[in-house]
Design a protein around this motif. Structure first.
Motif, PDB file in Angstrom:
ATOM      1  N   TYR A  87       0.848  -1.193   0.000  1.00  0.00           N
ATOM      2  CA  TYR A  87       0.000   0.000   0.000  1.00  0.00           C
ATOM      3  C   TYR A  87       0.881   1.239   0.000  1.00  0.00           C
ATOM      4  CZ  TYR A  87      -3.180  -3.514   1.790  1.00  0.00           C
ATOM      5  OH  TYR A  87      -3.911  -4.659   1.946  1.00  0.00           O
ATOM      6  N   ILE A  88       0.329   2.351  -0.481  1.00  0.00           N
ATOM      7  CA  ILE A  88       0.997   3.632  -0.316  1.00  0.00           C
ATOM      8  C   ILE A  88       0.797   4.023   1.142  1.00  0.00           C
ATOM      9  CG2 ILE A  88       1.047   6.079  -0.928  1.00  0.00           C
ATOM     10  CD1 ILE A  88      -0.108   5.289  -3.674  1.00  0.00           C
ATOM     11  N   GLY A  89       1.893   4.167   1.885  1.00  0.00           N
ATOM     12  CA  GLY A  89       1.802   4.568   3.284  1.00  0.00           C
ATOM     13  C   GLY A  89       1.719   6.078   3.416  1.00  0.00           C
ATOM     14  N   ALA A  90       2.484   6.784   2.579  1.00  0.00           N
ATOM     15  CA  ALA A  90       2.484   8.252   2.615  1.00  0.00           C
ATOM     16  C   ALA A  90       3.132   8.761   1.335  1.00  0.00           C
ATOM     17  CB  ALA A  90       3.251   8.756   3.824  1.00  0.00           C
ATOM     18  N   ILE A  91       2.646   9.884   0.870  1.00  0.00           N
ATOM     19  CA  ILE A  91       3.283  10.599  -0.230  1.00  0.00           C
ATOM     20  C   ILE A  91       3.870  11.858   0.393  1.00  0.00           C
ATOM     21  CG2 ILE A  91       2.980  11.790  -2.420  1.00  0.00           C
ATOM     22  CD1 ILE A  91       0.651   9.868  -2.999  1.00  0.00           C
ATOM     23  N   LYS A  92       5.209  11.877   0.492  1.00  0.00           N
ATOM     24  CA  LYS A  92       5.886  13.002   1.134  1.00  0.00           C
ATOM     25  C   LYS A  92       5.875  14.220   0.223  1.00  0.00           C
ATOM     26  CE  LYS A  92      10.160  14.314   3.412  1.00  0.00           C
ATOM     27  NZ  LYS A  92      11.492  13.905   3.811  1.00  0.00           N
ATOM     28  N   GLU A 104       1.622   7.869 -25.318  1.00  0.00           N
ATOM     29  CA  GLU A 104       2.962   8.175 -24.817  1.00  0.00           C
ATOM     30  C   GLU A 104       3.441   7.080 -23.871  1.00  0.00           C
ATOM     31  OE1 GLU A 104       3.660  12.863 -25.193  1.00  0.00           O
ATOM     32  OE2 GLU A 104       2.456  12.320 -23.432  1.00  0.00           O
ATOM     33  N   LEU A 105       4.759   6.911 -23.827  1.00  0.00           N
ATOM     34  CA  LEU A 105       5.384   5.909 -22.982  1.00  0.00           C
ATOM     35  C   LEU A 105       5.968   6.588 -21.752  1.00  0.00           C
ATOM     36  CD1 LEU A 105       6.608   3.098 -22.334  1.00  0.00           C
ATOM     37  CD2 LEU A 105       8.548   3.763 -23.776  1.00  0.00           C
ATOM     38  N   LEU A 106       5.477   6.177 -20.582  1.00  0.00           N
ATOM     39  CA  LEU A 106       6.062   6.641 -19.324  1.00  0.00           C
ATOM     40  C   LEU A 106       7.248   5.750 -19.010  1.00  0.00           C
ATOM     41  CD1 LEU A 106       2.869   7.067 -17.088  1.00  0.00           C
ATOM     42  CD2 LEU A 106       3.932   8.733 -18.619  1.00  0.00           C
ATOM     43  N   GLU A 107       8.353   6.353 -18.625  1.00  0.00           N
ATOM     44  CA  GLU A 107       9.506   5.605 -18.149  1.00  0.00           C
ATOM     45  C   GLU A 107       9.798   6.115 -16.745  1.00  0.00           C
ATOM     46  OE1 GLU A 107      13.115   4.130 -20.503  1.00  0.00           O
ATOM     47  OE2 GLU A 107      13.824   5.952 -19.502  1.00  0.00           O
ATOM     48  N   THR A 108       9.758   5.214 -15.785  1.00  0.00           N
ATOM     49  CA  THR A 108       9.846   5.621 -14.388  1.00  0.00           C
ATOM     50  C   THR A 108      11.022   4.959 -13.697  1.00  0.00           C
ATOM     51  OG1 THR A 108       7.510   6.117 -14.251  1.00  0.00           O
ATOM     52  CG2 THR A 108       8.605   5.599 -12.186  1.00  0.00           C
ATOM     53  N   GLU A 109      11.795   5.800 -13.013  1.00  0.00           N
ATOM     54  CA  GLU A 109      12.954   5.356 -12.250  1.00  0.00           C
ATOM     55  C   GLU A 109      12.596   5.385 -10.770  1.00  0.00           C
ATOM     56  OE1 GLU A 109      16.052   8.108 -13.261  1.00  0.00           O
ATOM     57  OE2 GLU A 109      15.950   7.601 -15.390  1.00  0.00           O
ATOM     58  N   VAL A 110      12.757   4.250 -10.117  1.00  0.00           N
ATOM     59  CA  VAL A 110      12.505   4.128  -8.685  1.00  0.00           C
ATOM     60  C   VAL A 110      13.850   3.915  -8.004  1.00  0.00           C
ATOM     61  CG1 VAL A 110      11.423   2.730  -6.875  1.00  0.00           C
ATOM     62  CG2 VAL A 110      10.213   3.126  -9.044  1.00  0.00           C
ATOM     63  N   THR A 111      14.164   4.769  -7.051  1.00  0.00           N
ATOM     64  CA  THR A 111      15.384   4.620  -6.264  1.00  0.00           C
ATOM     65  C   THR A 111      14.993   4.349  -4.821  1.00  0.00           C
ATOM     66  OG1 THR A 111      16.558   6.158  -7.723  1.00  0.00           O
ATOM     67  CG2 THR A 111      17.555   5.704  -5.569  1.00  0.00           C
ATOM     68  N   ILE A 112      15.436   3.209  -4.306  1.00  0.00           N
ATOM     69  CA  ILE A 112      15.139   2.836  -2.924  1.00  0.00           C
ATOM     70  C   ILE A 112      16.096   3.609  -2.018  1.00  0.00           C
ATOM     71  CG2 ILE A 112      14.955   0.936  -1.259  1.00  0.00           C
ATOM     72  CD1 ILE A 112      13.062   0.687  -3.745  1.00  0.00           C
ATOM     73  N   LEU A 113      15.533   4.429  -1.131  1.00  0.00           N
ATOM     74  CA  LEU A 113      16.346   5.202  -0.197  1.00  0.00           C
ATOM     75  C   LEU A 113      16.568   4.451   1.107  1.00  0.00           C
ATOM     76  CD1 LEU A 113      14.683   8.699  -0.697  1.00  0.00           C
ATOM     77  CD2 LEU A 113      16.761   7.814  -1.776  1.00  0.00           C
ATOM     78  N   ASN A 114      15.510   3.766   1.557  1.00  0.00           N
ATOM     79  CA  ASN A 114      15.571   3.057   2.828  1.00  0.00           C
ATOM     80  C   ASN A 114      14.474   2.004   2.848  1.00  0.00           C
ATOM     81  OD1 ASN A 114      16.131   2.331   5.443  1.00  0.00           O
ATOM     82  ND2 ASN A 114      15.658   4.318   6.345  1.00  0.00           N
ATOM     83  N   GLU A 115      14.793   0.862   3.411  1.00  0.00           N
ATOM     84  CA  GLU A 115      13.797  -0.201   3.527  1.00  0.00           C
ATOM     85  C   GLU A 115      14.009  -0.879   4.874  1.00  0.00           C
ATOM     86  OE1 GLU A 115      12.019  -3.803   0.775  1.00  0.00           O
ATOM     87  OE2 GLU A 115      13.964  -2.947   0.286  1.00  0.00           O
ATOM     88  N   ILE A 116      12.960  -0.849   5.706  1.00  0.00           N
ATOM     89  CA  ILE A 116      13.065  -1.471   7.020  1.00  0.00           C
ATOM     90  C   ILE A 116      11.689  -1.956   7.467  1.00  0.00           C
ATOM     91  CG2 ILE A 116      12.848   0.731   8.241  1.00  0.00           C
ATOM     92  CD1 ILE A 116      14.824  -0.473  10.336  1.00  0.00           C
ATOM     93  N   MET A 117      11.635  -3.198   7.897  1.00  0.00           N
ATOM     94  CA  MET A 117      10.422  -3.815   8.434  1.00  0.00           C
ATOM     95  C   MET A 117       9.191  -3.621   7.539  1.00  0.00           C
ATOM     96  SD  MET A 117      11.180  -3.100  12.513  1.00  0.00           S
ATOM     97  CE  MET A 117       9.581  -2.492  12.783  1.00  0.00           C
ATOM     98  N   GLY A 118       9.372  -3.819   6.234  1.00  0.00           N
ATOM     99  CA  GLY A 118       8.254  -3.754   5.307  1.00  0.00           C
ATOM    100  C   GLY A 118       7.861  -2.362   4.851  1.00  0.00           C
ATOM    101  N   VAL A 119       8.577  -1.335   5.334  1.00  0.00           N
ATOM    102  CA  VAL A 119       8.310   0.039   4.906  1.00  0.00           C
ATOM    103  C   VAL A 119       9.469   0.478   4.007  1.00  0.00           C
ATOM    104  CG1 VAL A 119       7.971   2.432   5.632  1.00  0.00           C
ATOM    105  CG2 VAL A 119       7.058   0.564   7.024  1.00  0.00           C
ATOM    106  N   THR A 120       9.129   0.964   2.828  1.00  0.00           N
ATOM    107  CA  THR A 120      10.139   1.363   1.859  1.00  0.00           C
ATOM    108  C   THR A 120       9.962   2.842   1.526  1.00  0.00           C
ATOM    109  OG1 THR A 120      10.077  -0.857   0.896  1.00  0.00           O
ATOM    110  CG2 THR A 120      11.118   0.856  -0.413  1.00  0.00           C
ATOM    111  N   LEU A 121      11.044   3.607   1.631  1.00  0.00           N
ATOM    112  CA  LEU A 121      11.051   5.020   1.242  1.00  0.00           C
ATOM    113  C   LEU A 121      11.741   5.107  -0.107  1.00  0.00           C
ATOM    114  CD1 LEU A 121      10.609   8.040   1.900  1.00  0.00           C
ATOM    115  CD2 LEU A 121      12.870   8.012   3.001  1.00  0.00           C
ATOM    116  N   VAL A 122      11.080   5.745  -1.068  1.00  0.00           N
ATOM    117  CA  VAL A 122      11.597   5.796  -2.435  1.00  0.00           C
ATOM    118  C   VAL A 122      11.525   7.193  -3.026  1.00  0.00           C
ATOM    119  CG1 VAL A 122      10.983   3.390  -2.950  1.00  0.00           C
ATOM    120  CG2 VAL A 122       9.353   5.195  -3.426  1.00  0.00           C
ATOM    121  N   ASN A 123      12.445   7.474  -3.934  1.00  0.00           N
ATOM    122  CA  ASN A 123      12.357   8.623  -4.828  1.00  0.00           C
ATOM    123  C   ASN A 123      11.928   8.089  -6.176  1.00  0.00           C
ATOM    124  OD1 ASN A 123      13.062  10.867  -3.292  1.00  0.00           O
ATOM    125  ND2 ASN A 123      15.242  10.677  -3.751  1.00  0.00           N
TER     126      ASN A 123
END
Length: 143
Positions: A87-92, A104-123
């Motif tokens: 689920y989306i936990g929060a949109i900062k 149009e083609l969307l190309e999306t880059e996901v960078t994992i900043l932090n992942e702990i106990m099932g919570v992932t923070l991404v850019n």
């Protein structure tokens, strides 16, 4: 099932995320590492977030969130495990500079900043034709 990246195998990509038609907003997995992913999505006229040929902001955000889910799902696939529901936990933060059009083609880059106990923070950066159309930072939570 052995898959070579990039892949646009619709059944495989959809097996990695919890969403199902008509709510699928990713259709290619272009690149993967433990900290990074590039996904793709070609916007079709019949998409539920398209009105008058324009893909709305809620669709862009959902595409970004599903790109994060795709990263998690592929990680679990590599481990030989079933993809979890998340689920989306929060949109900062979220900035949408341009709404894309059908075709149009969307190309999306996901960078994992932090992942702990099932919570992932991404850019997340979404581009069309190499131009940034949206950026966000969000937390996702695995059920």
């Amino acid at each position: 099932m052995e898959i070579t990246l990039p892949t646009s195998d619709k059944n495989f990509v959809e097996s990695l995320i919890p969403q199902r038609y008509p709510f699928v907003m990713v259709d290619t997995l272009n690149e993967y590492s433990e900290e990074f992913l590039i996904s793709g999505f070609t916007i079709k006229e019949e998409n539920i977030f398209v009105q008058k040929g324009v893909f709305h902001a809620s669709g862009v955000i959902e595409h970004q969130a599903q790109s994060v889910a795709l990263h998690t799902g592929y990680k679990y696939h590599l481990l030989g495990q079933e993809s979890p529901t998340g689920y989306i936990g929060a949109i900062k933060s979220c900035e949408i500079h341009v709404l894309p059009n059908t075709g149009e083609l969307l190309e999306t880059e996901v960078t994992i900043l932090n992942e702990i106990m099932g919570v992932t923070l991404v850019n997340i950066i979404t581009k069309v034709n190499g131009n940034i159309i949206a950026t966000s930072q969000m937390k996702t939570v695995v059920k």
